[in-house]
Design a protein around this motif. Structure first.
Motif, PDB file in Angstrom:
ATOM      1  N   UNK A   1     -35.400 -12.026  86.028  1.00 26.85           N
ATOM      2  CA  UNK A   1     -35.513 -11.356  84.540  1.00 26.85           C
ATOM      3  C   UNK A   1     -34.824 -12.550  83.860  1.00 26.85           C
ATOM      4  N   UNK A   2     -33.811 -13.320  84.727  1.00 23.22           N
ATOM      5  CA  UNK A   2     -33.298 -14.641  83.847  1.00 23.22           C
ATOM      6  C   UNK A   2     -33.688 -15.578  84.452  1.00 23.22           C
ATOM      7  N   UNK A   3     -34.734 -15.697  85.847  1.00 27.84           N
ATOM      8  CA  UNK A   3     -35.548 -16.804  86.091  1.00 27.84           C
ATOM      9  C   UNK A   3     -37.006 -17.129  84.796  1.00 27.84           C
TER      10      UNK A   3
ATOM     11  N   UNK B   1     -26.249 -27.042  93.264  1.00 27.93           N
ATOM     12  CA  UNK B   1     -25.820 -28.566  93.532  1.00 27.93           C
ATOM     13  C   UNK B   1     -25.271 -28.145  94.688  1.00 27.93           C
ATOM     14  N   UNK B   2     -24.751 -26.230  94.718  1.00 26.26           N
ATOM     15  CA  UNK B   2     -24.076 -25.855  95.856  1.00 26.26           C
ATOM     16  C   UNK B   2     -25.257 -25.389  96.691  1.00 26.26           C
ATOM     17  N   UNK B   3     -24.766 -25.790  97.784  1.00 30.16           N
ATOM     18  CA  UNK B   3     -26.194 -25.246  98.690  1.00 30.16           C
ATOM     19  C   UNK B   3     -25.534 -24.835 100.178  1.00 30.16           C
ATOM     20  N   UNK B   4     -24.978 -23.500 100.098  1.00 20.77           N
ATOM     21  CA  UNK B   4     -24.333 -22.960 101.266  1.00 20.77           C
ATOM     22  C   UNK B   4     -25.768 -22.759 102.452  1.00 20.77           C
ATOM     23  N   UNK B   5     -25.338 -23.017 103.589  1.00 24.13           N
ATOM     24  CA  UNK B   5     -25.794 -22.346 104.639  1.00 24.13           C
ATOM     25  C   UNK B   5     -26.724 -21.290 104.690  1.00 24.13           C
TER      26      UNK B   5
ATOM     27  N   UNK C   1     -29.828 -18.221  90.279  1.00 25.70           N
ATOM     28  CA  UNK C   1     -30.950 -17.803  90.547  1.00 25.70           C
ATOM     29  C   UNK C   1     -31.947 -19.203  90.780  1.00 25.70           C
ATOM     30  N   UNK C   2     -30.893 -20.678  90.840  1.00 26.46           N
ATOM     31  CA  UNK C   2     -31.510 -21.702  91.526  1.00 26.46           C
ATOM     32  C   UNK C   2     -31.000 -21.572  92.896  1.00 26.46           C
ATOM     33  N   UNK C   3     -29.283 -19.964  93.169  1.00 22.95           N
ATOM     34  CA  UNK C   3     -29.486 -20.950  94.198  1.00 22.95           C
ATOM     35  C   UNK C   3     -30.393 -20.032  95.754  1.00 22.95           C
ATOM     36  N   UNK C   4     -31.351 -20.063  94.901  1.00 29.78           N
ATOM     37  CA  UNK C   4     -32.026 -18.917  95.846  1.00 29.78           C
ATOM     38  C   UNK C   4     -33.535 -20.059  96.237  1.00 29.78           C
TER      39      UNK C   4
ATOM     40  N   UNK D   1     -25.106 -14.187  97.744  1.00 30.32           N
ATOM     41  CA  UNK D   1     -25.015 -14.971  96.171  1.00 30.32           C
ATOM     42  C   UNK D   1     -23.857 -14.072  95.110  1.00 30.32           C
ATOM     43  N   UNK D   2     -23.607 -15.054  94.263  1.00 30.37           N
ATOM     44  CA  UNK D   2     -22.783 -14.020  93.694  1.00 30.37           C
ATOM     45  C   UNK D   2     -21.873 -14.435  92.868  1.00 30.37           C
ATOM     46  N   UNK D   3     -21.464 -14.763  91.833  1.00 34.88           N
ATOM     47  CA  UNK D   3     -20.356 -15.436  91.414  1.00 34.88           C
ATOM     48  C   UNK D   3     -19.041 -15.361  90.541  1.00 34.88           C
ATOM     49  N   UNK D   4     -19.303 -13.493  90.043  1.00 39.76           N
ATOM     50  CA  UNK D   4     -18.333 -13.334  89.531  1.00 39.76           C
ATOM     51  C   UNK D   4     -18.170 -11.945  89.863  1.00 39.76           C
TER      52      UNK D   4
END
Length: 324
Positions: free
Chosen positions: A309-311, A55-59, A47-50, A64-67
């Motif tokens: 829903x998380x936000x 802290x991780x800011x891809x170009x 959510x934060x990345x959107x 997204x999606x870590x797992x």
């Protein structure tokens, strides 16, 4: 080359701005494991990345999606997994897609009795709380653990890991319906967030040994007051949105520890630690003592709904994207 469906963040305007697109299929490097993704876990960092707030800011654009959980398509020779194996992986980025390529160090065998949906809910939450409770919190069997946000993904994982390693668990929740989720996850006691300090003191006059806090905000001061002498408050996150300040004399007066939990920072410097964690937790998944609480399972095309829903803090259990 065929195309695959993937979530794309093209502007940093929050969950409503994400797009679902056909993108070029992933090709794995010789030293990577290629996985057909069947399910992906949704996390608060997504959510934060959107919004560009993590802290991780891809170009831009990025997926997204870590797992994830799925089936191995190909793997390097000598790897601990092979084509056809059911696995869980922690790519860190790119998981909201139908395929992902990852380092073998972040790929873990998935027991046959664990569904892909449940498996996708394991890496971020269970490995984080295992690190929090066992390494940073020095949990010992027989201690009691207070868990904030206990009906969410991190909270239910914390309940189960604490129980698996011999603790008594007090779950703090915001509603009766969420209390039911926490009890189903294994909590011994449930209390409402409003006035939780008095409720804890009534049931545990000497205080609790550990507080697991993924919420932050205005709960921290009362959480510190709930700790017994030499208790530990584990700072995991700030889903309430506010990073609290602490009067450090409270730590001195009661000999209590305020403990930072930076799982990602730790394992990035110690990459072998993830497999060590998995070996410690795997028997508990196989026995059913650890069973991820799957909340809503959402189709990939509805990824924005899952993130909202998380936000909006409406989620209970682990929100999962079904990618196929």
């Amino acid at each position: 080359m065929w195309n695959m469906r993937a979530v794309q963040v093209t502007t940093l305007d929050g969950p409503d701005a994400i797009e679902i697109a056909d993108v070029a299929d992933i090709e794995a490097a010789d030293n990577q494991v290629l996985i057909d993704v069947h399910a992906a876990g949704v996390t608060f960092p997504d959510v934060l990345q959107t919004r560009g707030l993590y802290q991780i800011k891809p170009p831009l654009p990025f997926t997204p999606g870590s797992e994830v959980a799925g089936v191995v398509v190909s793997a390097p020779g000598g790897s601990h997994v092979k084509p056809g194996d059911r696995v869980v992986a922690f790519p860190g980025l790119g998981g909201f897609a139908q395929r992902v390529a990852v380092d073998p160090a972040v790929v873990f065998p998935l027991a046959d009795n664990v569904s892909f949906e449940a498996g996708a809910g394991i890496p971020m939450n269970y490995l984080t709380v295992h690190f929090a409770l066992l390494r940073r919190g020095r949990l010992a069997a027989g201690e009691n653990v207070l868990v904030h946000g206990a009906a969410g993904g991190v909270g239910t994982a914390a309940i189960q890991v604490a129980k698996a390693f011999g603790a008594e668990v007090i779950a703090v929740v915001s509603s009766d319906s969420k209390a039911a989720v926490a009890r189903d996850a294994g909590a011994d006691h449930t209390i409402l967030a409003a006035g939780f300090r008095d409720a804890v003191k009534e049931q545990f006059p000497a205080g609790v040994d550990i507080v697991v806090d993924p919420v932050g905000g205005d709960r921290m001061t009362d959480s510190l007051r709930c700790l017994r002498a030499e208790g530990r408050h584990l700072v995991i996150g700030f889903t309430a949105g506010e990073i609290p300040s602490v009067r450090v004399n409270r730590l001195l007066l009661n000999n209590i520890d305020l403990v930072g939990v930076g799982w990602g920072a730790f394992w990035l410097s110690n990459p072998g630690y993830l497999q060590e964690q998995w070996r410690a937790l795997a028997p508990h998944f196989e026995s059913g003592a650890l069973a991820p609480v799957v909340g809503e399972v959402v189709a990939l095309d509805r990824a924005a709904d899952a993130l909202r829903a998380l936000d909006e803090r409406r989620a209970t259990g682990k929100v999962i994207l079904a990618t196929r």
